[in-house]
Scaffold this motif. Structure first.
Motif, short mmCIF file in Angstrom:
data_model
loop_
_atom_site.label_atom_id
_atom_site.label_comp_id
_atom_site.label_asym_id
_atom_site.label_seq_id
_atom_site.Cartn_x
_atom_site.Cartn_y
_atom_site.Cartn_z
N GLU A 260 0.82 -1.21 0.00
CA GLU A 260 0.00 0.00 0.00
C GLU A 260 0.86 1.26 0.00
O GLU A 260 0.60 2.21 -0.74
N PHE A 261 1.89 1.26 0.83
CA PHE A 261 2.71 2.47 1.01
C PHE A 261 3.52 2.78 -0.25
O PHE A 261 3.62 3.94 -0.67
N LEU A 262 4.13 1.74 -0.85
CA LEU A 262 4.97 1.94 -2.04
C LEU A 262 4.17 1.82 -3.34
O LEU A 262 4.75 1.91 -4.42
N GLU A 263 2.85 1.60 -3.21
CA GLU A 263 1.97 1.48 -4.38
C GLU A 263 2.53 0.46 -5.38
O GLU A 263 2.77 0.75 -6.56
N LEU A 264 2.72 -0.77 -4.88
CA LEU A 264 3.40 -1.80 -5.66
C LEU A 264 2.58 -2.34 -6.83
O LEU A 264 3.12 -3.09 -7.65
N LYS A 265 1.30 -1.98 -6.91
CA LYS A 265 0.51 -2.43 -8.05
C LYS A 265 1.08 -1.92 -9.37
O LYS A 265 0.85 -2.50 -10.42
N LYS A 266 1.86 -0.85 -9.28
CA LYS A 266 2.48 -0.28 -10.48
C LYS A 266 3.70 -1.09 -10.93
O LYS A 266 4.17 -0.94 -12.05
N PHE A 311 13.13 -4.64 1.85
CA PHE A 311 14.18 -3.62 1.90
C PHE A 311 14.71 -3.33 0.50
O PHE A 311 14.80 -2.18 0.06
N PHE A 312 15.07 -4.39 -0.23
CA PHE A 312 15.64 -4.21 -1.57
C PHE A 312 14.59 -3.73 -2.57
O PHE A 312 14.92 -3.03 -3.53
N SER A 313 13.33 -4.12 -2.36
CA SER A 313 12.25 -3.61 -3.21
C SER A 313 12.16 -2.09 -3.10
O SER A 313 12.00 -1.39 -4.11
N SER A 314 12.25 -1.60 -1.87
CA SER A 314 12.18 -0.15 -1.66
C SER A 314 13.38 0.56 -2.28
O SER A 314 13.25 1.67 -2.81
N ILE A 315 14.55 -0.09 -2.25
CA ILE A 315 15.74 0.49 -2.88
C ILE A 315 15.54 0.62 -4.39
O ILE A 315 15.83 1.65 -5.00
N ILE A 316 15.01 -0.46 -5.01
CA ILE A 316 14.77 -0.46 -6.46
C ILE A 316 13.81 0.66 -6.85
O ILE A 316 14.06 1.41 -7.80
N ILE A 317 12.73 0.80 -6.08
CA ILE A 317 11.73 1.83 -6.39
C ILE A 317 12.30 3.22 -6.15
O ILE A 317 12.05 4.15 -6.93
N ALA A 318 13.10 3.36 -5.08
CA ALA A 318 13.70 4.66 -4.78
C ALA A 318 14.63 5.11 -5.90
O ALA A 318 14.64 6.29 -6.28
N ILE A 319 15.40 4.15 -6.45
CA ILE A 319 16.34 4.48 -7.54
C ILE A 319 15.59 4.70 -8.86
O ILE A 319 15.85 5.67 -9.58
N ASN A 325 9.11 8.88 -0.74
CA ASN A 325 8.57 7.91 0.21
C ASN A 325 9.42 6.65 0.26
O ASN A 325 9.66 6.07 1.32
N ALA A 326 9.86 6.18 -0.92
CA ALA A 326 10.68 4.96 -0.99
C ALA A 326 12.02 5.18 -0.31
O ALA A 326 12.57 4.25 0.32
N LYS A 327 12.58 6.38 -0.41
CA LYS A 327 13.86 6.68 0.25
C LYS A 327 13.71 6.60 1.77
O LYS A 327 14.53 5.97 2.47
N TYR A 328 12.66 7.25 2.28
CA TYR A 328 12.41 7.20 3.73
C TYR A 328 12.13 5.76 4.17
O TYR A 328 12.57 5.33 5.24
N PHE A 329 11.36 5.05 3.37
CA PHE A 329 11.03 3.65 3.67
C PHE A 329 12.30 2.82 3.78
O PHE A 329 12.45 2.00 4.69
#
Length: 583
Positions: A260-266, A311-319, A325-329
C-alpha cells in the motif's frame, strides 16, 4: 617418601577443586567458562543417568550458550566454594526469559538432590522478577555441587549464566523492566496515533501499519515475558506456542503495508513476489498446528527473507522512480532490519551489538516506528492538500454545470428569436423536438449542480424529474407514466438514456393515445453483465420502419444506441409499443 605423599596430596586437592567456582576469585558475574557441559541430543537421558555418568561432561570455555531452536537438552555441572569467612547469598541468573524448562539440582549427599524448578512450563506465580533465578546460599568454607538442566523447544535455547549479589541482580532486573515499559509505552502510543488517523481517513495504509506495530509489540512482550504483569502465569505456557503466529501475522501486515505504502501495483513483478509471500504465510498457519517447532524455525528464517526482500524492493523503487517515500522507507526499514539481524546473531552465538548495548533491537524498532509515523503524517498532510484541491474543483465543476445549463437554454432562446420570422408549422415542430432534447440534457446538469457527487447521477431521480418536465408541456391528466428503476448508471449512459426517454415519451404523448388516455411503463434492470431498458405504452401502435424515415427522433435514438451505448434495439410496434434496448 614425604615428597611423594606431598605430591599425592596436591593432586587430590587439585582434583577436588577442579572446575570449582571460588567466590573470592570471581572477576565478573558470568560463570559459564568455569563449568562443565553436556548436550543431550534429543533429550533421551534422565537425571539419574546424567549424575551416574560423569564422563559425559566436558569443560566449557565460552561465555554464552546458543543452540538455536532444538529438542536437545543442555546439562551444566559446577561447584561453588565459599572461601570467605562470612556467609554468602547470591542469585544464580539464567539470562533468557523464554526458556521452557530451567531446573536446578542441589546436591545434599551422594544420592540425594534438592530440585528447584523454573521456566515457562514450571512458573507457578509471578514475583515481579522477569529473569529466571535461584538462591545460592553458602556458609564459610562450604562447597556445593549443582546440576542445571535447560531445555526449550518453543523458543531458541540461548543464555548467559550469571552469579550476582542480590542487590545487583534486583537493580539489573528493575532497570530491564523499566526500559521495556518505556519501550512498550512508546509503541502503544504509536499504535493509538496511527489508529486514530485510520479512523478519520479510512486509508488502509494506516491500518496495515497499526497491524505491523501491534504484532511486533505483542511478539516482543511475549519474548521478554512482560505479559506476566497483566496476564495469568498459566497463560505463559500457552503463549510460548503462539510465537509462531505473532511472527506470521507481523509478516503479513508488513507485506500489506509495503504494497500500500509503495503502491506496488504499479510494479508487476515486485507486486507478484510480495503477494506470493503473503500467500505462503497464510499457508504456514495450518501447518504450524501439525509441527510447531519445525515450522517455527522455517518461519523465523522466512521472516528474515521477507524483511530483506522488502528492503531491496524499496531500494529499487527509490532508484527507479526517485520516490521520496521509498527513500524514507528504505532508511527506516534498514534500521529495523539491523536490529532484527543483531537479535538473530545473539541467538546464534555470533557477534552482536546487543552484547554491548542490550537494547539495540528495541531502539531500532522505536526509531523505525517514529520514522514511519512521521512519513505517514506527511502523507496525511498531502491528503489534506488534495482534499482541499478536490473541494475547490467540485465548486468549479458545479459552477460549470450551472453555466452549461444556462448557456444551452440561452442558445435555444436565441435560435427561436433568429428563426421567428421564417418559421412555419413544420419548422416549429422540429424546433420543439430539438428543444426537448436540449431540455433533457439541461436537466442532467441541473441535477448535478444541486448534488454532492458530481461524477455519478441518481438515475431514478433523473428519469423521474425528466418525465415530470416533459409532462409540463403536454396534456397528461389521463395518462399514467410509471417507472421501475433497479440500476444506477454512470453519468454518460444516464444522459443518453435520458435523451431516448425524452424522444419515446414525447412520441407516445403525441401519437399513441387517440382519446388522450393510456399508460406508459419504463423499466431499467440488470440481466447478468447486460443492462436492459424496456419502454412500453398501450397505445395504437405504428409502422416503425415508415415512422423512422419521417422522424428525426427515432433515427437519432438508433444512432445513440449503436454508436454511443454500443448496444442493440428491438422494437415491437404493430399493436401497442414495446422498445427493448440491451447495453
Amino acid at each position: 617418601m614425604k615428597i611423594k605423599l606431598f605430591i599425592f596430596f596436591i593432586f587430590c586437592v587439585n582434583f577436588l577443586f577442579a572446575n570449582v567456582i571460588e567466590i573470592s576469585k570471581l572477576k565478573n558475574t558470568n560463570i559459564l567458562n568455569q563449568i562443565e557441559i553436556y548436550i543431550d541430543k534429543n533429550s533421551k537421558k534422565d537425571f539419574k543417568e546424567i549424575i551416574n555418568s560423569p564422563t559425559l561432561f566436558t569443560k566449557y570455555d565460552k561465555e554464552h550458550i546458543s543452540l538455536g531452536y532444538t529438542k536437545d537438552t543442555v546439562w551444566l555441572k559446577f561447584k561453588i566454594f565459599n572461601d570467605l569467612s562470612n556467609t554468602v547469598e547470591k542469585k544464580l541468573e539464567i539470562d533468557n526469559t523464554m526458556l521452557d524448562e530451567v531446573i536446578l539440582y542441589e546436591k545434599i549427599d551422594k544420592d540425594h538432590f534438592i530440585e528447584y524448578k523454573n521456566g515457562v512450563f514450571y512458573r507457578k506465580e509471578f514475583n515481579s522478577l522477569m529473569r529466571y533465578n535461584f538462591d545460592i546460599n553458602l556458609k564459610p568454607n562450604e562447597i556445593k555441587e549443582y546440576f542445571l538442566k535447560i531445555k526449550s523447544e518453543t523458543s531458541s535455547s540461548y543464555f548467559y549464566l550469571n552469579l550476582y549479589e542480590e542487590k545487583e541482580f534486583l537493580k539489573k532486573d528493575i532497570n530491564y523492566q523499566l526500559i521495556l515499559t518505556l519501550f512498550f509505552g512508546a509503541m502503544l502510543a504509536l499504535i493509538i496515533y496511527n489508529l486514530i488517523i485510520f479512523y478519520f481517513t479510512k486509508e488502509m495504509v494506516y491500518f496495515y501499519y497499526v497491524g505491523n506495530i501491534f504484532f511486533l509489540t505483542i511478539s516482543h512482550i511475549s519474548f521478554t515475558s512482560m505479559n506476566l504483569h497483566f496476564l495469568p502465569v498459566a497463560f505463559e505456557h500457552i503463549d510460548a506456542y503462539l510465537t509462531i503466529y505473532y511472527i506470521i501475522f507481523n509478516c503479513i501486515f508488513v507485506l500489506l503495508f509495503t504494497k500500500e505504502f509503495l503502491e506496488l501495483k504499479k510494479y508487476r513483478y515486485i507486486n507478484i513476489l510480495i503477494s506470493t509471500f503473503i500467500s505462503i504465510n497464510l499457508i504456514l498457519i495450518p501447518f504450524s498446528f501439525i509441527s510447531n517447532e519445525y515450522i517455527l524455525d522455517l518461519v523465523t528464517y522466512f521472516s528474515l527473507i521477507i524483511l530483506i526482500t522488502v528492503f531491496f524492493s524499496s531500494i529499487i523503487i527509490a532508484i527507479k522512480e526517485k520516490s521520496e517515500n521509498a527513500k524514507y522507507f528504505t532508511i527506516a526499514w534498514g534500521i529495523y532490519i539491523f536490529g532484527y539481524v543483531m537479535l538473530g546473531f545473539k541467538q546464534m552465538n555470533l557477534w552482536s551489538l546487543i552484547d554491548y548495548f542490550p537494547y539495540t533491537f528495541e531502539l531500532c524498532c522505536f526509531i523505525e516506528g517514529m520514522m514511519f509515523s512521521i512519513i505517514l503524517a506527511k502523507k496525511l498532510n498531502k491528503t489534506k492538500e488534495l482534499e482541499i484541491s478536490l473541494n475547490n474543483n467540485k465548486v468549479l465543476l458545479k459552477e460549470l454545470h450551472h453555466r452549461i445549463k444556462n448557456n444551452m437554454q440561452f442558445i435555444m432562446i436565441m435560435y427561436k428569436m433568429k428563426l421567428e420570422k421564417f418559421t412555419n408549422e413544420q419548422i416549429d415542430k422540429k424546433l420543439d423536438e430539438v428543444e426537448m432534447i436540449i431540455q433533457a440534457i439541461c436537466k442532467t446538469h441541473e441535477i448535478l449542480y444541486t448534488q454532492e457527487n458530481l461524477y455519478k447521477i441518481d438515475t431514478k431521480i433523473y428519469f423521474k424529474e425528466l418525465i415530470e418536465k416533459i409532462k409540463e408541456s403536454y396534456e397528461t391528466k389521463n395518462i399514467k407514466i410509471s417507472s421501475i428503476i433497479e440500476v444506477s448508471l454512470d453519468l454518460e449512459k444516464s444522459i443518453y438514456l435520458g435523451i431516448i426517454i425524452n424522444e419515446l415519451v414525447i412520441n407516445s404523448l403525441k401519437y399513441a393515445f387517440s382519446n388522450n388516455k393510456g399508460e406508459i411503463n419504463i423499466i431499467l434492470k440488470k440481466d447478468g453483465n447486460k443492462t436492459i431498458f424496456i419502454y412500453k405504452d398501450n397505445g395504437k401502435g405504428f409502422d416503425y420502419n415508415q415512422k423512422k424515415e419521417e422522424s428525426f427522433g427515432l433515427t437519432f435514438i438508433e444512432s445513440i444506441i449503436q454508436n454511443e451505448l454500443k448496444g442493440s434495439i428491438k422494437v415491437e410496434s404493430q399493436d401497442k409499443l414495446k422498445v427493448t434496448i440491451e447495453i
